[in-house]
Design a protein around this motif. Structure first.
Motif, short mmCIF file in Angstrom:
data_model
loop_
_atom_site.label_atom_id
_atom_site.label_comp_id
_atom_site.label_asym_id
_atom_site.label_seq_id
_atom_site.Cartn_x
_atom_site.Cartn_y
_atom_site.Cartn_z
N ILE A 124 40.12 9.53 10.51
CA ILE A 124 41.04 8.78 9.85
C ILE A 124 41.71 7.82 10.80
O ILE A 124 41.77 6.70 10.49
N ALA A 125 41.95 8.46 12.03
CA ALA A 125 42.25 7.37 13.04
C ALA A 125 41.40 6.28 13.38
O ALA A 125 41.89 5.15 13.44
N GLU A 126 40.11 6.60 13.23
CA GLU A 126 39.26 5.58 13.74
C GLU A 126 38.97 4.62 12.71
O GLU A 126 38.94 3.48 13.31
N ARG A 127 39.12 5.03 11.56
CA ARG A 127 39.16 3.99 10.40
C ARG A 127 40.30 3.09 10.26
O ARG A 127 40.34 1.89 10.32
N GLY A 128 41.50 3.51 10.72
CA GLY A 128 43.01 2.85 10.78
C GLY A 128 42.86 1.98 12.00
O GLY A 128 43.03 0.93 11.90
N LEU A 129 42.50 2.37 13.04
CA LEU A 129 42.51 1.87 14.19
C LEU A 129 41.45 0.62 14.39
O LEU A 129 41.50 -0.45 15.05
N SER A 130 40.41 0.83 13.72
CA SER A 130 39.22 -0.42 13.73
C SER A 130 39.72 -1.57 13.11
O SER A 130 38.94 -2.77 13.38
N PHE A 131 40.86 -1.73 12.37
CA PHE A 131 41.29 -2.74 11.81
C PHE A 131 42.08 -3.59 12.94
O PHE A 131 42.92 -4.67 12.44
N GLY A 132 42.65 -2.94 13.98
CA GLY A 132 43.69 -3.55 14.99
C GLY A 132 43.29 -2.99 16.25
O GLY A 132 42.19 -3.00 16.69
N GLY A 133 44.29 -2.36 17.05
CA GLY A 133 44.11 -2.00 18.24
C GLY A 133 44.73 -2.93 19.36
O GLY A 133 44.90 -4.17 19.19
N SER A 134 45.18 -2.43 20.41
CA SER A 134 45.72 -3.04 21.58
C SER A 134 44.89 -3.79 22.21
O SER A 134 43.78 -3.49 22.33
N ASP A 135 45.44 -4.77 22.85
CA ASP A 135 44.64 -5.54 23.87
C ASP A 135 44.51 -4.79 25.26
O ASP A 135 43.63 -5.15 25.84
N VAL A 155 51.71 -4.53 13.48
CA VAL A 155 51.87 -5.05 12.31
C VAL A 155 51.98 -3.69 11.33
O VAL A 155 51.97 -2.65 11.87
N ASN A 156 52.48 -4.08 10.34
CA ASN A 156 52.73 -3.25 9.34
C ASN A 156 51.35 -2.81 8.45
O ASN A 156 51.12 -3.68 7.81
N LEU A 157 50.74 -2.00 8.54
CA LEU A 157 49.47 -1.54 7.77
C LEU A 157 49.41 -1.84 6.46
O LEU A 157 48.55 -2.43 5.94
N TYR A 158 50.53 -1.16 5.96
CA TYR A 158 50.67 -1.06 4.39
C TYR A 158 50.77 -2.36 3.79
O TYR A 158 50.37 -2.84 2.64
N ARG A 159 51.81 -3.29 4.55
CA ARG A 159 52.07 -4.77 4.45
C ARG A 159 51.02 -5.41 4.42
O ARG A 159 50.42 -6.62 3.71
N TYR A 160 49.99 -5.37 5.53
CA TYR A 160 48.99 -6.22 5.84
C TYR A 160 47.81 -6.03 4.87
O TYR A 160 47.13 -7.12 4.59
N PHE A 161 47.39 -4.99 4.43
CA PHE A 161 46.43 -4.80 3.54
C PHE A 161 46.78 -4.50 1.96
O PHE A 161 46.00 -4.65 1.15
N GLY A 162 47.94 -4.16 1.78
CA GLY A 162 48.45 -4.13 0.54
C GLY A 162 47.62 -3.15 -0.31
O GLY A 162 47.49 -1.90 0.05
N ASP A 163 47.32 -3.43 -1.83
CA ASP A 163 46.41 -2.39 -2.54
C ASP A 163 45.03 -2.04 -1.97
O ASP A 163 44.42 -0.99 -2.22
N LYS A 164 44.56 -2.78 -0.77
CA LYS A 164 43.16 -2.46 -0.40
C LYS A 164 43.03 -1.27 0.59
O LYS A 164 42.53 -0.82 1.11
N ILE A 165 44.61 -0.78 0.74
CA ILE A 165 44.58 0.35 1.84
C ILE A 165 43.82 1.47 1.17
O ILE A 165 43.27 2.32 2.01
N GLN A 166 43.60 1.63 -0.08
CA GLN A 166 42.69 2.51 -0.69
C GLN A 166 41.22 2.54 -0.32
O GLN A 166 40.70 3.39 -0.41
N ASP A 167 40.76 1.39 0.39
CA ASP A 167 39.63 1.12 0.91
C ASP A 167 39.30 1.64 2.24
O ASP A 167 38.23 1.80 2.61
N ILE A 168 40.68 2.11 2.92
CA ILE A 168 40.55 2.44 4.18
C ILE A 168 40.81 3.93 4.19
O ILE A 168 39.92 4.80 4.87
#
Length: 315
Positions: A124-135, A155-168
């Motif tokens: 779960i963590a790997e999938r979520g963090l694959s869309f971001g991550g610190s420099d 960023v706010n993950l839920y605002r950033y991806f919206g309805d596509k969050i269920q693909d994550i």
């Protein structure tokens, strides 16, 4: 539909040694992680980043390099607890019957969460963090607020991806997350002789990923000594669920209790839960990760229902 929060009731990487498992990534939040780009008023994110005499509790696991090792990564620990004298941090404010610590200390167990469950949680963590991550070397993912490290900011993950969050994420992911949180909460309550129903999940509660990349901002400086109840006034009990293995997935990155005259360390192991009262009696830090990737979840609890948060859900 987008995920929502349910309202609460109140430098370069060193090559790993031969034979180790390789995994991508790296974090444990550090002192002063301010949320930028997340919801207004989001909490400062900090440390990673959770009695004597009870039947079945064993003695600490030995010494290494002059420091006492409370739990080695190579051993399976059923239940281990060290009681320490409570600080005065719990007496200045309101006391909550059945929850406010009267007995303080630190525990570790490999008997609450299985390694297979830890593997599933880490994905779960790997999938979520694959869309971001610190420099830098430390990244976080907070399923409750939606905070996700992105470059030098959040960023706010839920605002950033919206309805596509269920693909994550899936509902099964969130159900496992909630079940793991519940079992850890019950273990803490049992160990400290308090009521599980009198404890409340509080913020920040988050995934962390740490690697050896050089820090780019103060958000990446996870290694500073700190006291959770000083950093976050609401904390009464802190827990960490480790999702990767010390000396196999990463080097360095041990959890260190900083006691007068002697440090006490916990070597992470996938599925291992460490937990402790959050006051000054448990000053601690995380060692710098030298190579590989360290995954964990910090899950924090308060006795004050006014500071509670709900479990994350997909709706």
């Amino acid at each position: 539909m987008a995920a929502q929060r349910r309202a609460g009731p109140g430098g370069g990487e060193r090559r790993r040694p031969a034979g180790g498992k390789a995994r991508a990534g790296g974090t444990a939040p550090g002192r002063g992680w301010a949320l930028r780009g997340a919801a207004p008023g989001a909490a400062l994110l900090g440390s990673a980043v959770l009695v004597g005499g009870l039947l079945g509790w064993s003695l600490p696991g030995g010494r290494q390099g002059g420091a006492e090792v409370l739990a080695r990564g190579s051993e399976a620990v059923r239940d281990r607890f060290v009681e320490v004298a409570c600080s005065g941090d719990y007496g200045a404010g309101r006391r909550f019957e059945g929850c406010t610590p009267r007995k303080c200390g630190r525990g570790v167990t490999d008997a609450v969460i299985t390694r297979e469950e830890a593997e599933r949680i880490r994905r779960i963590a790997e999938r979520g963090l694959s869309f971001g991550g610190s420099d830098g070397g430390a990244s976080i993912l907070d399923l409750h607020s939606g905070a996700l490290s992105m470059g030098k900011h959040f960023v706010n993950l839920y605002r950033y991806f919206g309805d596509k969050i269920q693909d994550i994420f899936t509902e099964e992911d969130f159900a496992l997350y909630r079940d793991v949180r519940r079992r850890i909460q019950e273990k803490i309550a049992q160990t400290f002789g308090i009521s599980s129903s009198a404890m409340y999940l509080t913020k920040p509660t988050f995934f962390s990923r740490i690697n050896s990349t050089e820090a780019k901002t103060t958000h990446d400086e996870y290694w500073h000594p700190h006291i959770d109840k000083v950093t976050y006034g609401s904390f009464d009990y802190t827990s960490l669920l480790y999702l990767s293995d010390y000396a196999e997935d990463f080097g360095g990155g041990r959890f260190v209790f900083m006691d007068e005259g002697s440090n006490k360390t916990i070597e992470p192991r996938a599925g291992r839960v460490s937990f402790f009262t959050s006051g000054s009696e448990n000053l601690h830090r995380v060692e710098k990760v030298r190579w590989g990737t360290r995954y964990a979840i910090t899950i924090s609890f308060t006795c004050n229902p006014e500071h509670s948060i709900g479990d994350p859900v997909l709706t």
